[in-house]
Motif scaffolding. Structure first.
Motif, PDB file in Angstrom:
ATOM      1  N   ALA A  18       0.844  -1.207   0.000  1.00 37.18           N
ATOM      2  CA  ALA A  18       0.000   0.000   0.000  1.00 37.18           C
ATOM      3  C   ALA A  18       0.874   1.250   0.000  1.00 37.18           C
ATOM      4  O   ALA A  18       0.602   2.214  -0.731  1.00 37.18           O
ATOM      5  N   VAL A  19       1.943   1.240   0.801  1.00 39.81           N
ATOM      6  CA  VAL A  19       2.847   2.395   0.834  1.00 39.81           C
ATOM      7  C   VAL A  19       3.533   2.538  -0.530  1.00 39.81           C
ATOM      8  O   VAL A  19       3.669   3.654  -1.058  1.00 39.81           O
ATOM      9  N   GLU A  20       3.947   1.414  -1.109  1.00 33.46           N
ATOM     10  CA  GLU A  20       4.593   1.465  -2.435  1.00 33.46           C
ATOM     11  C   GLU A  20       3.629   2.033  -3.482  1.00 33.46           C
ATOM     12  O   GLU A  20       4.029   2.834  -4.333  1.00 33.46           O
ATOM     13  N   ASN A  21       2.358   1.634  -3.405  1.00 33.76           N
ATOM     14  CA  ASN A  21       1.364   2.200  -4.319  1.00 33.76           C
ATOM     15  C   ASN A  21       1.226   3.709  -4.106  1.00 33.76           C
ATOM     16  O   ASN A  21       1.120   4.476  -5.062  1.00 33.76           O
ATOM     17  N   ALA A  22       1.231   4.111  -2.839  1.00 32.75           N
ATOM     18  CA  ALA A  22       1.069   5.535  -2.511  1.00 32.75           C
ATOM     19  C   ALA A  22       2.230   6.353  -3.060  1.00 32.75           C
ATOM     20  O   ALA A  22       2.048   7.456  -3.562  1.00 32.75           O
ATOM     21  N   LEU A  23       3.440   5.804  -2.959  1.00 33.26           N
ATOM     22  CA  LEU A  23       4.627   6.574  -3.331  1.00 33.26           C
ATOM     23  C   LEU A  23       5.151   6.190  -4.726  1.00 33.26           C
ATOM     24  O   LEU A  23       6.276   6.543  -5.079  1.00 33.26           O
ATOM     25  N   SER A  24       4.344   5.485  -5.491  1.00 33.53           N
ATOM     26  CA  SER A  24       4.689   5.033  -6.852  1.00 33.53           C
ATOM     27  C   SER A  24       6.070   4.361  -6.906  1.00 33.53           C
ATOM     28  O   SER A  24       6.893   4.676  -7.766  1.00 33.53           O
ATOM     29  N   VAL A  25       6.314   3.448  -5.978  1.00 34.90           N
ATOM     30  CA  VAL A  25       7.590   2.735  -5.957  1.00 34.90           C
ATOM     31  C   VAL A  25       7.504   1.535  -6.886  1.00 34.90           C
ATOM     32  O   VAL A  25       6.551   0.757  -6.809  1.00 34.90           O
ATOM     33  N   LYS A  26       8.498   1.403  -7.758  1.00 34.78           N
ATOM     34  CA  LYS A  26       8.521   0.249  -8.662  1.00 34.78           C
ATOM     35  C   LYS A  26       9.286  -0.884  -7.982  1.00 34.78           C
ATOM     36  O   LYS A  26      10.473  -0.749  -7.679  1.00 34.78           O
ATOM     37  N   VAL A  27       8.586  -1.960  -7.722  1.00 36.13           N
ATOM     38  CA  VAL A  27       9.186  -3.057  -6.955  1.00 36.13           C
ATOM     39  C   VAL A  27       9.743  -4.123  -7.897  1.00 36.13           C
ATOM     40  O   VAL A  27       9.036  -4.603  -8.780  1.00 36.13           O
ATOM     41  N   PRO A  28      11.033  -4.500  -7.744  1.00 38.06           N
ATOM     42  CA  PRO A  28      11.625  -5.502  -8.629  1.00 38.06           C
ATOM     43  C   PRO A  28      10.878  -6.847  -8.555  1.00 38.06           C
ATOM     44  O   PRO A  28      10.319  -7.183  -7.505  1.00 38.06           O
ATOM     45  N   GLU A  59      -1.210   8.681  -2.134  1.00 41.09           N
ATOM     46  CA  GLU A  59      -2.246   7.859  -1.497  1.00 41.09           C
ATOM     47  C   GLU A  59      -2.252   6.505  -2.172  1.00 41.09           C
ATOM     48  O   GLU A  59      -2.168   6.422  -3.402  1.00 41.09           O
ATOM     49  N   GLY A  60      -2.328   5.433  -1.388  1.00 41.87           N
ATOM     50  CA  GLY A  60      -2.300   4.101  -1.990  1.00 41.87           C
ATOM     51  C   GLY A  60      -3.082   3.066  -1.202  1.00 41.87           C
ATOM     52  O   GLY A  60      -3.204   3.145   0.020  1.00 41.87           O
ATOM     53  N   VAL A  61      -3.617   2.112  -1.946  1.00 35.72           N
ATOM     54  CA  VAL A  61      -4.395   1.015  -1.371  1.00 35.72           C
ATOM     55  C   VAL A  61      -3.755  -0.287  -1.829  1.00 35.72           C
ATOM     56  O   VAL A  61      -3.291  -0.377  -2.965  1.00 35.72           O
ATOM     57  N   ALA A  62      -3.728  -1.287  -0.949  1.00 39.29           N
ATOM     58  CA  ALA A  62      -3.348  -2.630  -1.392  1.00 39.29           C
ATOM     59  C   ALA A  62      -4.318  -3.617  -0.782  1.00 39.29           C
ATOM     60  O   ALA A  62      -4.675  -3.507   0.393  1.00 39.29           O
ATOM     61  N   ILE A  63      -4.790  -4.546  -1.611  1.00 38.91           N
ATOM     62  CA  ILE A  63      -5.622  -5.633  -1.089  1.00 38.91           C
ATOM     63  C   ILE A  63      -4.919  -6.936  -1.450  1.00 38.91           C
ATOM     64  O   ILE A  63      -4.636  -7.189  -2.618  1.00 38.91           O
ATOM     65  N   ILE A  64      -4.594  -7.723  -0.426  1.00 38.35           N
ATOM     66  CA  ILE A  64      -3.967  -9.018  -0.693  1.00 38.35           C
ATOM     67  C   ILE A  64      -4.811 -10.120  -0.047  1.00 38.35           C
ATOM     68  O   ILE A  64      -5.798  -9.834   0.619  1.00 38.35           O
ATOM     69  N   GLU A  65      -4.409 -11.360  -0.263  1.00 38.52           N
ATOM     70  CA  GLU A  65      -5.084 -12.469   0.404  1.00 38.52           C
ATOM     71  C   GLU A  65      -4.280 -12.866   1.638  1.00 38.52           C
ATOM     72  O   GLU A  65      -3.192 -13.411   1.542  1.00 38.52           O
ATOM     73  N   ALA A  66      -4.825 -12.567   2.833  1.00 36.18           N
ATOM     74  CA  ALA A  66      -4.266 -13.087   4.075  1.00 36.18           C
ATOM     75  C   ALA A  66      -4.806 -14.514   4.207  1.00 36.18           C
ATOM     76  O   ALA A  66      -5.719 -14.897   3.466  1.00 36.18           O
ATOM     77  N   PRO A  67      -4.273 -15.313   5.124  1.00 34.33           N
ATOM     78  CA  PRO A  67      -4.800 -16.678   5.256  1.00 34.33           C
ATOM     79  C   PRO A  67      -6.323 -16.709   5.380  1.00 34.33           C
ATOM     80  O   PRO A  67      -6.996 -17.574   4.822  1.00 34.33           O
ATOM     81  N   ARG A  68      -6.896 -15.739   6.097  1.00 35.92           N
ATOM     82  CA  ARG A  68      -8.347 -15.738   6.333  1.00 35.92           C
ATOM     83  C   ARG A  68      -9.147 -14.962   5.296  1.00 35.92           C
ATOM     84  O   ARG A  68     -10.349 -14.804   5.438  1.00 35.92           O
ATOM     85  N   GLY A  69      -8.489 -14.425   4.284  1.00 37.40           N
ATOM     86  CA  GLY A  69      -9.225 -13.728   3.229  1.00 37.40           C
ATOM     87  C   GLY A  69      -8.659 -12.357   2.916  1.00 37.40           C
ATOM     88  O   GLY A  69      -7.539 -12.026   3.318  1.00 37.40           O
ATOM     89  N   LEU A  70      -9.468 -11.563   2.215  1.00 36.47           N
ATOM     90  CA  LEU A  70      -8.996 -10.260   1.745  1.00 36.47           C
ATOM     91  C   LEU A  70      -8.563  -9.359   2.900  1.00 36.47           C
ATOM     92  O   LEU A  70      -9.273  -9.219   3.889  1.00 36.47           O
ATOM     93  N   LEU A  71      -7.405  -8.759   2.721  1.00 37.47           N
ATOM     94  CA  LEU A  71      -6.873  -7.834   3.722  1.00 37.47           C
ATOM     95  C   LEU A  71      -6.544  -6.526   3.023  1.00 37.47           C
ATOM     96  O   LEU A  71      -5.829  -6.519   2.024  1.00 37.47           O
ATOM     97  N   LEU A  72      -7.088  -5.448   3.553  1.00 37.94           N
ATOM     98  CA  LEU A  72      -6.938  -4.144   2.905  1.00 37.94           C
ATOM     99  C   LEU A  72      -6.145  -3.168   3.770  1.00 37.94           C
ATOM    100  O   LEU A  72      -6.427  -3.012   4.957  1.00 37.94           O
ATOM    101  N   HIS A  73      -5.146  -2.555   3.180  1.00 40.95           N
ATOM    102  CA  HIS A  73      -4.419  -1.466   3.831  1.00 40.95           C
ATOM    103  C   HIS A  73      -4.482  -0.237   2.912  1.00 40.95           C
ATOM    104  O   HIS A  73      -4.286  -0.358   1.706  1.00 40.95           O
ATOM    105  N   HIS A  74      -4.738   0.903   3.503  1.00 36.09           N
ATOM    106  CA  HIS A  74      -4.913   2.142   2.741  1.00 36.09           C
ATOM    107  C   HIS A  74      -4.213   3.278   3.504  1.00 36.09           C
ATOM    108  O   HIS A  74      -4.490   3.494   4.691  1.00 36.09           O
TER     109      HIS A  74
END
Lengths: 232, 415
Positions: free
Chosen positions: B77-87, B332-347
């Motif tokens: 989410a932070v990388e999305n916010a700061l437009s960081v290109k991740v290898p 500003e950035g949002v990330a939604i990933i799959e945690a073991p129990r389901g969708l996890l959102l950080h914004h």
């Protein structure tokens, strides 16, 4: 001996860590009887000989629960950073009250520091209790462990590391992995925060950055630090 | 018959503290309340004002079981916010960590929290030693795998914005791959146990949500629900949080409807292959399924499926010393990933390198409403049974959801 693992407000990572004793837990089960562990047990009993408590009380019910655990256990062990000084959540107030570690409410016999605590230290503590030997927390800083593992100082790479004031016992796991120490095990006894702050300033870190770093796990030192920074 | 009240004050064998109240009056179900009494921890409050660099480390402390998921979601989410290109190699290593932490979490849930209900034991440590040794062998392997990449199994310490704080070597991936290879036969054996258990039949929920895309990913994708498909950055148009008076955790809805996330939702929307697919066919299991208790089957199959995927990634991994560079400190950035129990959102909203706004929505918060409605649906059908039996059935259902109550309250915002 009867063992109980109890959880107040926290991430339950220390309970998970307790289960992560892995195959050694089977040896533990031979010698000890886990009588109370809500995470994995349905029927939970009191009293116990050793109560391991993770988390901090965040409301009146939890304060009562903690007193009940104390009254019904011979030995009470504070497990992890949250039990010790409220850990990261200790940065804010709860219902107008500052979050505090369990020692502010009840007598604590032993501390397992860290976020999470170290399994080696837990095994050492259990062994000491079982054999009637004295258990002592490490009382030197994390730098000493970096030195033994040959880790290059992160301060020289302009990474704000708290290892200089943090209590050892983790085998410097974070600096070893290139990450600054955040002092999750708290300060060791007799630390000198002024010298540490002076060192950090000389390495080019700002007052604000230093205060931020102390606020994570070393909240109890923040007032003293701010006062010194202002008066120096 | 007059009034009956079934009260479970502290539900055992779930992560965190929750209570259940069932009120029955004259053979009619009056009330089902799934309350969360664990204290709030205000993560979103104390993240505000902190440097973005500290966010992954702090986020991990929301949960001791899905700590990897929180760290990675926060970093992304932070990388999305700061437009960081991740290898790409960073993403491979993060995927390896996510997979081993999913396997560890599923094992903990299936073997220690869920299984006792189905084999008539109080707890799993009462099982025979040989079985326990097997469970521990794979659980230990999963933890070592997370440790190889993350430096530590609980709260890994090298996840930073842009990548890792150290070099992850080719030899690390080899050690990781060797562990999973050795664990595979036992993992299959354990998984097959959960494919044959007799589960309660709870077919109310028809609304699921998970990541979705060309590839079955835990790391990134579109968000698919039974009615909508949207991008992570658009979540506010679809996902809504509401607070309720008897619970310290918020309830979450997609356009006004409750929904279910987790392994079952993932398998309902994504195809699996390899050994997991074979096992599915051998046991005549089919997805989609709308029996909430099939979460256990889905988790068991996922362990096998992702273990094979992990071996592939580990094989292809050639080491990683690169890190995505942070060039600006606002956004500003949002990330939604799959945690073991389901969708996890950080914004996050970041200004001059500091967090100005944080919002985190956890899978259990998403599942609570569905769980409570499922309970009502199921208890209504078994009202003629005695209190103890109703209690047992209710607990089985709650445990099938694998709730992580700590997560759900630890991010409650101050109103």
């Amino acid at each position: 001996m009867k063992i109980g693992v109890f959880s107040l407000t926290c991430c339950e990572g220390c309970s998970v860590q307790f289960l992560n004793i892995e195959s050694d837990i089977l040896k533990l089960v031979e010698k000890f009887d886990i009588k109370n562990f809500r995470l994995i047990k349905e029927r939970n009993e009191m009293p116990v000989d050793i109560a391991f408590v993770e988390g901090f009380p965040s409301n009146d019910e939890e304060v009562e629960k903690l007193s009940y655990i104390r009254e019904n256990s011979k030995i009470l062990v504070s497990m992890g950073a949250c039990a010790s000084n409220a850990g990261i959540p200790g940065m804010v107030n709860y219902a107008g009250k500052k979050a505090k570690g369990i020692k502010e409410y009840v007598d604590v016999d032993y501390f397992l520091y860290g976020c999470p605590f170290s399994i080696d230290e837990l095994m050492e503590l259990i062994s000491c209790i079982f054999h009637g030997k004295e258990f002592r927390n490490k009382n030197q800083n994390v730098c000493s462990e970096c030195y033994l593992r040959g880790v290059d100082c992160l301060l020289d790479k302009h990474i704000l590391c708290m290892g200089g004031v943090a209590r050892a016992g983790c085998n410097a796991v974070c600096p070893y992995n290139g990450h600054e120490c955040s002092a999750c095990r708290g300060g060791y006894e007799g630390i000198d925060i002024k010298s540490h702050a002076r060192l950090l300033l000389s390495k080019g870190f700002s007052e604000e950055e230093i205060i931020d770093a102390y606020e994570m796990y070393m909240h109890e030192y923040v007032e003293e630090l701010k006062k010194w920074l202002k008066e120096r | 018959m007059a009034e009956r009240e079934i009260n479970i004050e502290d539900i055992t064998k779930i992560e965190g503290h929750a209570n259940l109240l069932i009120k029955i009056e004259n053979d009619e179900l009056k009330e089902v309340r799934l309350g969360v009494h664990e204290g709030k921890r205000f993560f979103e409050k104390f993240m505000v004002g902190r440097s973005y660099k500290k966010i992954p480390e702090m986020a991990g402390r929301i949960c001791g079981i899905c700590t990897v998921a929180h760290e990675i979601a926060a970093a992304r989410a932070v990388e999305n916010a700061l437009s960081v290109k991740v290898p790409e190699c960073v993403e491979m290593a993060r995927n390896m960590m996510l997979i081993s932490s999913h396997i560890q979490s599923h094992l903990l849930h299936l073997c220690f929290l869920a299984l006792p209900d189905y084999v008539g034991k109080d707890n799993s440590l009462e099982m025979d030693v040989e079985t326990l040794k097997k469970i521990y062998k794979v659980k230990e392997a999963a933890n070592r795998m997370t440790e190889i990449i993350g430096g530590r199994a609980v709260h890994p310490c090298d996840v930073v914005v842009g990548g890792f704080s150290r070099e992850i070597g080719r030899e690390d991936a080899e050690r990781y791959g060797k562990l999973i290879k050795e664990a595979m036969p036992i993992l299959e054996e354990i998984a097959s146990v959960f494919l044959t258990l007799d589960y309660p039949d709870i077919r109310r929920q028809n609304n699921f949500a998970s990541l979705y895309g060309d590839e079955f990913s835990l790391y990134r994708g579109m968000i698919k629900t039974s009615k909508y498909v949207f991008e992570e950055g658009e979540y506010e148009k679809y996902i809504e949080e509401r607070s309720i008076d008897y619970s310290n955790a918020n309830r979450v809805f997609v356009r006004g409807e409750d929904f279910m996330v987790g392994a079952l939702a993932r398998l309902n929307f994504n195809e699996i292959d390899g050994r997991a697919k074979e096992m599915m066919n051998e046991h005549g299991i089919k997805f989609p399924s709308n029996n909430s208790c099939h979460m256990n089957i889905a988790q068991a199959l996922e362990m096998v499926y992702f273990a094979e995927k992990a071996m592939e990634i580990a094989d292809e991994f050639n080491g990683c010393s690169e890190r995505g560079e942070v060039k600006n400190e606002n956004g500003e950035g949002v990330a939604i990933i799959e945690a073991p129990r389901g969708l996890l959102l950080h914004h996050y909203v970041i200004e001059k390198g500091k967090v100005r706004y944080a919002n985190i929505i956890t899978p259990t918060a998403m599942n609570l409403e569905s769980m409570e409605r499922d309970l009502r649906w199921h208890v209504e059908k078994i009202l003629n049974r005695d209190d103890e039996e109703i209690k047992k059935e209710a607990e089985k259902l709650i445990r099938a959801y694998d709730p992580c109550i700590s997560c759900s309250v630890h991010v409650a915002r101050v109103v």
